[in-house]
Write a protein that holds these residues in place. Structure first.
Motif, PDB file in Angstrom:
ATOM      1  N   ASP A  46      48.914   3.872 -37.352  1.00 42.70           N
ATOM      2  CA  ASP A  46      49.524   4.911 -36.511  1.00 42.70           C
ATOM      3  C   ASP A  46      48.941   4.860 -35.101  1.00 42.70           C
ATOM      4  O   ASP A  46      49.663   5.016 -34.106  1.00 42.70           O
ATOM      5  CB  ASP A  46      49.298   6.297 -37.116  1.00 42.70           C
ATOM      6  CG  ASP A  46      50.147   6.539 -38.359  1.00 42.70           C
ATOM      7  OD1 ASP A  46      51.105   5.767 -38.580  1.00 42.70           O
ATOM      8  OD2 ASP A  46      49.835   7.486 -39.113  1.00 42.70           O
ATOM      9  N   PHE A  47      47.633   4.667 -35.028  1.00 42.00           N
ATOM     10  CA  PHE A  47      46.969   4.596 -33.723  1.00 42.00           C
ATOM     11  C   PHE A  47      47.443   3.374 -32.943  1.00 42.00           C
ATOM     12  O   PHE A  47      47.656   3.449 -31.731  1.00 42.00           O
ATOM     13  CB  PHE A  47      45.455   4.541 -33.915  1.00 42.00           C
ATOM     14  CG  PHE A  47      44.698   4.340 -32.628  1.00 42.00           C
ATOM     15  CD1 PHE A  47      44.658   5.337 -31.662  1.00 42.00           C
ATOM     16  CD2 PHE A  47      44.043   3.148 -32.383  1.00 42.00           C
ATOM     17  CE1 PHE A  47      43.967   5.147 -30.473  1.00 42.00           C
ATOM     18  CE2 PHE A  47      43.359   2.948 -31.197  1.00 42.00           C
ATOM     19  CZ  PHE A  47      43.318   3.954 -30.239  1.00 42.00           C
ATOM     20  N   LEU A  48      47.631   2.260 -33.647  1.00 43.76           N
ATOM     21  CA  LEU A  48      48.142   1.051 -32.996  1.00 43.76           C
ATOM     22  C   LEU A  48      49.523   1.310 -32.403  1.00 43.76           C
ATOM     23  O   LEU A  48      49.802   0.942 -31.253  1.00 43.76           O
ATOM     24  CB  LEU A  48      48.209  -0.100 -34.006  1.00 43.76           C
ATOM     25  CG  LEU A  48      48.870  -1.406 -33.524  1.00 43.76           C
ATOM     26  CD1 LEU A  48      48.126  -1.987 -32.329  1.00 43.76           C
ATOM     27  CD2 LEU A  48      48.929  -2.416 -34.675  1.00 43.76           C
ATOM     28  N   GLY A  49      50.390   1.959 -33.183  1.00 41.33           N
ATOM     29  CA  GLY A  49      51.727   2.269 -32.698  1.00 41.33           C
ATOM     30  C   GLY A  49      51.693   3.221 -31.520  1.00 41.33           C
ATOM     31  O   GLY A  49      52.433   3.047 -30.535  1.00 41.33           O
ATOM     32  N   GLN A 108      46.505  -3.754 -29.333  1.00 41.77           N
ATOM     33  CA  GLN A 108      45.792  -4.475 -30.390  1.00 41.77           C
ATOM     34  C   GLN A 108      44.281  -4.377 -30.190  1.00 41.77           C
ATOM     35  O   GLN A 108      43.524  -4.228 -31.155  1.00 41.77           O
ATOM     36  CB  GLN A 108      46.219  -5.946 -30.397  1.00 41.77           C
ATOM     37  CG  GLN A 108      47.670  -6.191 -30.781  1.00 41.77           C
ATOM     38  CD  GLN A 108      47.942  -5.983 -32.258  1.00 41.77           C
ATOM     39  OE1 GLN A 108      47.011  -5.791 -33.053  1.00 41.77           O
ATOM     40  NE2 GLN A 108      49.200  -6.031 -32.651  1.00 41.77           N
ATOM     41  N   GLN A 109      43.848  -4.450 -28.923  1.00 42.83           N
ATOM     42  CA  GLN A 109      42.415  -4.353 -28.641  1.00 42.83           C
ATOM     43  C   GLN A 109      41.898  -2.951 -28.953  1.00 42.83           C
ATOM     44  O   GLN A 109      40.781  -2.791 -29.469  1.00 42.83           O
ATOM     45  CB  GLN A 109      42.147  -4.693 -27.176  1.00 42.83           C
ATOM     46  CG  GLN A 109      40.662  -4.707 -26.806  1.00 42.83           C
ATOM     47  CD  GLN A 109      39.872  -5.706 -27.634  1.00 42.83           C
ATOM     48  OE1 GLN A 109      40.207  -6.897 -27.664  1.00 42.83           O
ATOM     49  NE2 GLN A 109      38.830  -5.248 -28.325  1.00 42.83           N
ATOM     50  N   ALA A 110      42.705  -1.934 -28.648  1.00 41.81           N
ATOM     51  CA  ALA A 110      42.306  -0.556 -28.948  1.00 41.81           C
ATOM     52  C   ALA A 110      42.131  -0.363 -30.454  1.00 41.81           C
ATOM     53  O   ALA A 110      41.174   0.283 -30.911  1.00 41.81           O
ATOM     54  CB  ALA A 110      43.346   0.422 -28.411  1.00 41.81           C
ATOM     55  N   ALA A 111      43.048  -0.934 -31.239  1.00 45.57           N
ATOM     56  CA  ALA A 111      42.940  -0.838 -32.698  1.00 45.57           C
ATOM     57  C   ALA A 111      41.721  -1.598 -33.201  1.00 45.57           C
ATOM     58  O   ALA A 111      41.025  -1.145 -34.118  1.00 45.57           O
ATOM     59  CB  ALA A 111      44.214  -1.371 -33.348  1.00 45.57           C
ATOM     60  N   ALA A 112      41.450  -2.752 -32.593  1.00 42.27           N
ATOM     61  CA  ALA A 112      40.278  -3.546 -32.985  1.00 42.27           C
ATOM     62  C   ALA A 112      38.994  -2.789 -32.664  1.00 42.27           C
ATOM     63  O   ALA A 112      38.034  -2.809 -33.447  1.00 42.27           O
ATOM     64  CB  ALA A 112      40.301  -4.895 -32.265  1.00 42.27           C
ATOM     65  N   ASP A 113      38.978  -2.106 -31.526  1.00 35.18           N
ATOM     66  CA  ASP A 113      37.798  -1.321 -31.151  1.00 35.18           C
ATOM     67  C   ASP A 113      37.591  -0.164 -32.128  1.00 35.18           C
ATOM     68  O   ASP A 113      36.444   0.191 -32.440  1.00 35.18           O
ATOM     69  CB  ASP A 113      37.962  -0.771 -29.729  1.00 35.18           C
ATOM     70  CG  ASP A 113      37.877  -1.865 -28.669  1.00 35.18           C
ATOM     71  OD1 ASP A 113      37.392  -2.969 -28.988  1.00 35.18           O
ATOM     72  OD2 ASP A 113      38.318  -1.616 -27.528  1.00 35.18           O
ATOM     73  N   LEU A 114      38.685   0.421 -32.598  1.00 35.81           N
ATOM     74  CA  LEU A 114      38.577   1.502 -33.588  1.00 35.81           C
ATOM     75  C   LEU A 114      37.992   0.956 -34.888  1.00 35.81           C
ATOM     76  O   LEU A 114      37.132   1.590 -35.509  1.00 35.81           O
ATOM     77  CB  LEU A 114      39.945   2.132 -33.834  1.00 35.81           C
ATOM     78  CG  LEU A 114      40.014   3.197 -34.936  1.00 35.81           C
ATOM     79  CD1 LEU A 114      39.008   4.320 -34.695  1.00 35.81           C
ATOM     80  CD2 LEU A 114      41.433   3.768 -35.031  1.00 35.81           C
ATOM     81  N   ARG A 115      38.448  -0.207 -35.298  1.00 36.01           N
ATOM     82  CA  ARG A 115      37.901  -0.823 -36.522  1.00 36.01           C
ATOM     83  C   ARG A 115      36.409  -1.111 -36.365  1.00 36.01           C
ATOM     84  O   ARG A 115      35.620  -0.931 -37.307  1.00 36.01           O
ATOM     85  CB  ARG A 115      38.662  -2.111 -36.852  1.00 36.01           C
ATOM     86  CG  ARG A 115      40.109  -1.892 -37.271  1.00 36.01           C
ATOM     87  CD  ARG A 115      40.729  -3.191 -37.774  1.00 36.01           C
ATOM     88  NE  ARG A 115      42.142  -3.028 -38.086  1.00 36.01           N
ATOM     89  CZ  ARG A 115      43.128  -3.340 -37.245  1.00 36.01           C
ATOM     90  NH1 ARG A 115      42.841  -3.844 -36.046  1.00 36.01           N
ATOM     91  NH2 ARG A 115      44.387  -3.160 -37.597  1.00 36.01           N
ATOM     92  N   THR A 116      36.019  -1.566 -35.177  1.00 39.38           N
ATOM     93  CA  THR A 116      34.604  -1.848 -34.922  1.00 39.38           C
ATOM     94  C   THR A 116      33.778  -0.575 -34.986  1.00 39.38           C
ATOM     95  O   THR A 116      32.686  -0.544 -35.564  1.00 39.38           O
ATOM     96  CB  THR A 116      34.432  -2.505 -33.537  1.00 39.38           C
ATOM     97  OG1 THR A 116      35.115  -3.766 -33.518  1.00 39.38           O
ATOM     98  CG2 THR A 116      32.966  -2.736 -33.219  1.00 39.38           C
ATOM     99  N   ALA A 117      34.307   0.504 -34.400  1.00 36.17           N
ATOM    100  CA  ALA A 117      33.611   1.793 -34.449  1.00 36.17           C
ATOM    101  C   ALA A 117      33.475   2.264 -35.893  1.00 36.17           C
ATOM    102  O   ALA A 117      32.422   2.788 -36.293  1.00 36.17           O
ATOM    103  CB  ALA A 117      34.368   2.828 -33.619  1.00 36.17           C
TER     104      ALA A 117
END
Length: 204
Positions: A46-49, A108-117
């Motif tokens: 959802d955040f990615l979208g 995509q980078q924002a979603a990746a940063d969320l996964r990292t967090a």
């Protein structure tokens, strides 16, 4: 008798250690399950979208401004429908396609940063679990950390991250204004590009 007491103490200690390790393992498994669950994956999707929509909307705003500016620039110099207009619109289209790719890359980078967090907070909770954090406490802290990560990621989205997508057209706009100003200057002296004296020494 002393030997029996010693064996009993050792057995009790072993049981307590086994119980402690079992609790730790359960807490770790629970934390991993919460972070790796379908609900969290749905949050990230959802955040990615939402991120993609955020940056795409910014792109559309920029395109609207560029469309209007280009239309006025071409009309200002009588170039609407001509080769210059076709070339400029082609450039605008190419810039737009590049902007779409940039918007998706930022999302995509924002979603990746969320996964990292998430991964960082998950490892932190696992470390706490090894010190005896309870199952209920672990689940609550995991939920709180994931919510904080999501809010932080939302707050990190910046419209200016997309940059000036149509900046390459600025030279066309500037040149259009310069030419229009020059024409006004000539006309204020009763001259124009098409006056007989223009360009042949007649303009003084």
């Amino acid at each position: 008798m002393m030997g029996g007491g010693s064996n009993g103490s050792a057995t009790k200690a072993a049981q307590e250690e086994s119980w402690r390790q079992n609790n730790i393992n359960q807490a770790v498994n629970q934390i991993n399950a919460i972070y790796g669950g379908a609900a969290r994956q749905a949050d990230i999707n959802d955040f990615l979208g939402a991120s993609r929509s955020f940056y795409t909307n910014e792109l559309e705003k920029q395109k609207g401004v560029a469309d209007r500016s280009l239309k006025f620039a071409m009309a200002r110099n009588g170039l609407t429908g001509g080769t210059a207009s076709i070339d400029a619109n082609r450039t605008l289209g190419e810039n737009y396609q590049s902007g779409i790719l940039s918007a998706d890359r930022l999302a995509q980078q924002a979603a990746a940063d969320l996964r990292t967090a998430d991964d960082n907070s998950r490892m932190n909770l696992i470390s706490q679990a090894s010190t005896g954090m309870g199952l209920t406490s672990g689940a609550q802290q995991a939920a709180q950390a994931m919510q904080a990560n999501l809010q932080g990621s939302r707050g990190a989205m910046k419209a200016n991250a997309l940059g000036d997508v149509f900046g390459g057209l600025s030279s066309i706009f500037d040149r259009s204004r310069t030419m229009a100003d020059e024409r006004k200057g000539f006309q204020s002296y009763g001259q124009s590009f098409y006056s007989p004296g223009y360009g042949s020494g007649g303009f003084r």
